[in-house]
Motif scaffolding. Structure first.
Motif, PDB file in Angstrom:
ATOM      1  N   ASN A   1       0.822  -1.209   0.000  1.00 49.33           N
ATOM      2  CA  ASN A   1       0.000   0.000   0.000  1.00 49.33           C
ATOM      3  C   ASN A   1       0.857   1.260   0.000  1.00 49.33           C
ATOM      4  OD1 ASN A   1      -1.644   2.002   2.242  1.00 49.33           O
ATOM      5  ND2 ASN A   1      -2.638   1.455   0.330  1.00 49.33           N
TER       6      ASN A   1
ATOM      7  N   THR B   1      -5.874  -1.399  -1.670  1.00 45.31           N
ATOM      8  CA  THR B   1      -4.837  -1.801  -0.706  1.00 45.31           C
ATOM      9  C   THR B   1      -4.924  -0.998   0.581  1.00 45.31           C
ATOM     10  OG1 THR B   1      -3.166  -0.360  -1.743  1.00 45.31           O
ATOM     11  CG2 THR B   1      -3.247  -2.674  -2.471  1.00 45.31           C
ATOM     12  N   THR B   2      -5.398   0.229   0.506  1.00 47.06           N
ATOM     13  CA  THR B   2      -5.589   1.027   1.720  1.00 47.06           C
ATOM     14  C   THR B   2      -6.660   0.396   2.600  1.00 47.06           C
ATOM     15  OG1 THR B   2      -4.897   3.071   0.622  1.00 47.06           O
ATOM     16  CG2 THR B   2      -6.217   3.314   2.617  1.00 47.06           C
TER      17      THR B   2
ATOM     18  N   GLN C   1       0.943   4.058  -2.817  1.00 48.95           N
ATOM     19  CA  GLN C   1       0.621   5.448  -2.481  1.00 48.95           C
ATOM     20  C   GLN C   1       1.710   6.395  -2.980  1.00 48.95           C
ATOM     21  OE1 GLN C   1       0.008   5.521   1.772  1.00 48.95           O
ATOM     22  NE2 GLN C   1      -2.125   4.892   1.602  1.00 48.95           N
TER      23      GLN C   1
ATOM     24  N   SER D   1      -5.383  -2.994   3.924  1.00 46.94           N
ATOM     25  CA  SER D   1      -4.385  -2.784   4.966  1.00 46.94           C
ATOM     26  C   SER D   1      -5.055  -2.354   6.268  1.00 46.94           C
ATOM     27  CB  SER D   1      -3.373  -1.732   4.508  1.00 46.94           C
ATOM     28  OG  SER D   1      -2.515  -1.372   5.549  1.00 46.94           O
TER      29      SER D   1
END
Length: 187
Positions: A126, A161-162, A130, A165
């Motif tokens: 992530n 993915t944020t 980013q 996570s």
């Protein structure tokens, strides 16, 4: 000052670069922002390499390094959102995830025990996505990249993915808290 402190100084440099990166973005000096962001990103690799290679790992470095990373990413997202280069839903997701993790860490520390930072693989992916998105957006703002499908695809990759996570951290630390809750030990 000993060489042992060099990684900490590099991490501090990264923290100090956050304000000029933000200012450059706000002023429309995108090439300058890109150069500063790249220097900050390279400094992250350099301080980590030096700390591991020469065993110059310190408690201060364990605090400064992730702080520098988070400040750079969060401020980058907030600024790019402010100037309209990133959608608010994505900026909000990134900020909310970090806020939930920080709040969860504080509550866990207060109620259960101290917390040792252990980044998960999904979190490392992530963070990489980013940072990659910030770079691509700045390249697009400069006019060096005209690939809106690539940028949009990466936005959705960052979003997924944020969320993954954030959910992973909540599940992992929630389970640990449930296992270690003081009243559970008495039963």
């Amino acid at each position: 000052m000993s060489l042992r402190q060099l990684p900490n100084l590099i991490s501090l440099l990264r923290i100090l670069l956050v304000a000029p990166v933000v200012w450059s973005l706000l002023q429309g000096a995108y090439t300058t922002a890109l150069i500063l962001f790249l220097i900050a990103g390279l400094s992250d690799g350099l301080d980590g390499y030096l700390a591991r290679r020469y065993q110059w790992i310190t408690r201060l470095g364990g605090f400064l390094d992730p702080l520098g990373d988070k400040l750079l990413v969060v401020c980058g997202y907030l600024t790019l959102g402010w100037i309209g280069a990133l959608p608010s839903w994505l900026v909000g997701t990134v900020i909310a995830r970090d806020g939930i993790i920080v709040l969860g860490t504080l509550v866990y520390r207060w109620l259960i025990a101290s917390v040792t930072a252990q980044p998960l693989l999904i979190s490392k992916l992530n963070t990489g996505l980013q940072i990659g998105l910030v770079l691509l957006v700045i390249l697009s703002l400069i006019g060096w990249l005209d690939q809106p499908m690539l940028v949009n695809g990466l936005m959705y990759g960052v979003f997924v993915t944020t969320v993954m996570s954030g959910v992973s951290y909540v599940a992992l630390w929630g389970y640990r808290a449930w296992q270690q809750w003081p009243t559970r030990r008495q039963t």
